[in-house]
Enzyme design. Structure first.
Site, PDB file in Angstrom:
ATOM      1  CG  HIS A  37      47.128  59.143  15.214  1.00 21.14           C
ATOM      2  ND1 HIS A  37      46.521  59.752  16.283  1.00 21.14           N
ATOM      3  CD2 HIS A  37      47.060  60.023  14.187  1.00 21.14           C
ATOM      4  CE1 HIS A  37      46.122  60.961  15.909  1.00 21.14           C
ATOM      5  NE2 HIS A  37      46.435  61.143  14.648  1.00 21.14           N
ATOM      6  CE  LYS A 102      52.818  69.553  24.930  1.00 20.71           C
ATOM      7  NZ  LYS A 102      52.891  69.816  26.359  1.00 20.71           N
TER       8      LYS A 102
END
Length: 184
Positions: A37, A102
């Site tokens: 990222h 999550k």
């Protein structure tokens, strides 16, 4: 309600998804964790092209284990999403429409989701072997030097997820807690 959706994930489909919906995703998604990222956002900020098409993409926050013979991928359970929170708003603004991971998301990520029309899916941690059975093909696209965290293109079939935060900002973690507390 269980919904079958196909990736790439259009904004029209995103609008139909509500916090708490159980979904089965089929199609093409990508993997990326925090190191990938960071590189993607640095390219975007420098005005350079990205090595993947972020428009209508779903990115799964996973660092899979090596594949055993005859498997497309090894165990592929979700990682904690907040590690991507510094980078996610940029990718959402570039057209990313879905994220799988999550845990909680930051207010900045939720604001970008509401502004641009994106959704956050939760996958169940500890079920990496089961989730990997839904991955029919996996290939490294870029950042091979990151090992397990390299960006992969996955072809998935009926990958089970739950809409945790929808494009309106409704958050299953907050809704579930409120409903539970009301029963006490």
């Amino acid at each position: 309600m269980e919904k079958r959706i196909t990736a790439p994930l259009t904004k029209d489909v995103v609008k139909t998804l509500k916090a708490g919906d159980s979904c089965l995703i089929s199609g093409v998604i990508y993997t990326a964790r925090d190191a990938a990222h960071k590189r993607l956002v640095e390219l975007a900020e420098a005005g350079k092209p990205l090595p993947i098409d972020v428009e209508n993409s779903v990115i799964y926050y996973v660092g899979p284990t090596p594949a055993k013979p005859g498997q497309a991928i090894g165990s592929a359970g979700p990682t904690t999403s907040y590690r991507m929170d510094a980078y996610s708003p940029t990718l959402i603004k570039l057209g990313e429409t879905g994220m799988i991971g999550k845990g909680k998301r930051s207010p900045e990520v939720i604001a970008a989701m509401k502004e641009c029309g994106a959704v956050y899916f939760g996958a169940i941690g500890g079920c990496g072997a089961l989730l990997s059975s839904c991955i029919k093909k996996a290939e490294i696209v870029c950042y091979e030097d990151l090992g397990a965290e390299a960006v992969r293109r996955l072809e998935v079939e009926d990958l089970p997820v739950v809409v945790v935060i929808d494009a309106e900002g409704n958050n299953l973690y907050e809704i579930g807690r409120k409903e539970y507390l009301e029963t006490l």
